[in-house]
Write a protein that holds these residues in place. Structure first.
Motif, short mmCIF file in Angstrom:
data_model
loop_
_atom_site.label_atom_id
_atom_site.label_comp_id
_atom_site.label_asym_id
_atom_site.label_seq_id
_atom_site.Cartn_x
_atom_site.Cartn_y
_atom_site.Cartn_z
N THR A 171 -19.26 4.55 8.65
CA THR A 171 -18.09 3.77 9.01
C THR A 171 -16.84 4.63 8.92
O THR A 171 -16.66 5.36 7.96
N ASP A 172 -15.98 4.53 9.91
CA ASP A 172 -14.70 5.21 9.90
C ASP A 172 -13.78 4.41 8.98
O ASP A 172 -13.46 3.25 9.25
N ALA A 173 -13.34 5.02 7.90
CA ALA A 173 -12.55 4.31 6.90
C ALA A 173 -11.23 3.79 7.45
O ALA A 173 -10.73 2.77 7.00
N SER A 174 -10.65 4.46 8.44
CA SER A 174 -9.35 4.04 8.94
C SER A 174 -9.43 2.78 9.80
O SER A 174 -8.49 2.03 9.89
N HIS B 119 -10.22 1.31 17.28
CA HIS B 119 -10.08 0.07 18.03
C HIS B 119 -9.08 0.14 19.19
O HIS B 119 -9.00 -0.77 19.99
N ASN B 120 -8.30 1.21 19.29
CA ASN B 120 -7.25 1.28 20.31
C ASN B 120 -7.56 2.40 21.29
O ASN B 120 -6.93 3.45 21.30
N VAL B 121 -8.53 2.17 22.15
CA VAL B 121 -9.02 3.21 23.07
C VAL B 121 -7.91 3.75 23.97
O VAL B 121 -7.79 4.97 24.13
N PRO B 122 -7.04 2.92 24.59
CA PRO B 122 -6.02 3.48 25.47
C PRO B 122 -5.09 4.48 24.78
O PRO B 122 -4.65 5.45 25.38
N GLN B 123 -4.83 4.26 23.51
CA GLN B 123 -3.94 5.17 22.78
C GLN B 123 -4.70 6.37 22.21
O GLN B 123 -4.21 7.49 22.24
N GLY C 174 -7.62 9.54 28.35
CA GLY C 174 -8.40 10.06 29.47
C GLY C 174 -9.71 9.31 29.66
O GLY C 174 -10.08 8.96 30.78
N ALA C 175 -10.40 9.05 28.57
CA ALA C 175 -11.67 8.32 28.65
C ALA C 175 -11.43 6.88 29.09
O ALA C 175 -12.24 6.31 29.84
N PHE C 176 -10.32 6.29 28.66
CA PHE C 176 -10.00 4.92 29.06
C PHE C 176 -9.75 4.84 30.57
O PHE C 176 -10.30 3.99 31.25
N VAL C 177 -8.93 5.74 31.08
CA VAL C 177 -8.63 5.75 32.51
C VAL C 177 -9.91 5.99 33.32
O VAL C 177 -10.16 5.32 34.32
N ARG C 178 -10.75 6.92 32.86
CA ARG C 178 -12.00 7.20 33.58
C ARG C 178 -12.88 5.95 33.61
O ARG C 178 -13.48 5.62 34.63
N ALA C 179 -12.95 5.23 32.50
CA ALA C 179 -13.78 4.02 32.45
C ALA C 179 -13.25 2.94 33.39
O ALA C 179 -14.03 2.28 34.08
N VAL C 180 -11.94 2.78 33.46
CA VAL C 180 -11.35 1.79 34.36
C VAL C 180 -11.63 2.17 35.82
O VAL C 180 -12.03 1.33 36.62
N LEU C 181 -11.43 3.43 36.16
CA LEU C 181 -11.69 3.87 37.53
C LEU C 181 -13.17 3.74 37.89
O LEU C 181 -13.51 3.32 38.99
N ASP C 182 -14.04 4.09 36.95
CA ASP C 182 -15.48 3.97 37.19
C ASP C 182 -15.91 2.51 37.33
O ASP C 182 -16.80 2.19 38.10
N ALA C 183 -15.27 1.62 36.57
CA ALA C 183 -15.63 0.20 36.63
C ALA C 183 -15.34 -0.38 38.01
O ALA C 183 -16.03 -1.30 38.45
N ASP C 184 -14.36 0.16 38.67
CA ASP C 184 -14.03 -0.32 40.01
C ASP C 184 -15.17 -0.05 40.99
O ASP C 184 -15.27 -0.70 42.02
N ARG C 185 -16.03 0.89 40.66
CA ARG C 185 -17.15 1.27 41.54
C ARG C 185 -18.46 0.56 41.19
O ARG C 185 -19.44 0.71 41.91
N LEU C 186 -18.50 -0.16 40.09
CA LEU C 186 -19.74 -0.83 39.68
C LEU C 186 -20.07 -1.99 40.58
O LEU C 186 -19.28 -2.65 41.13
#
Length: 55
Positions: free
Chosen positions: A2-5, A35-39, A43-55
């Motif tokens: 578990t990540d303590a933070s 818990h705050n992926v966009p922050q 880069g991974a957040f943007v890639r996931a959003v762009l990839d989701a548009d193709r699902l």
């Protein structure tokens, strides 16, 4: 481990959707991200959003 933070326990590879979903889906694990992926991983957040548009 578990990540303590954040109190987040990383996925152990046993992820399963609770029920069948309509359309496509994809599970991604982002090491060292809480818990705050966009922050924490913009880069991974943007890639996931762009990839989701193709699902």
């Amino acid at each position: 481990m578990t990540d303590a933070s954040s109190g987040f326990t990383p996925d152990s590879g046993s992820y399963r959707p609770a029920r069948p979903q309509h359309g496509g889906n994809e599970h991604r694990t982002l090491p060292e991200v809480g818990h705050n992926v966009p922050q924490e991983a913009p880069g991974a957040f943007v890639r996931a959003v762009l990839d989701a548009d193709r699902l």
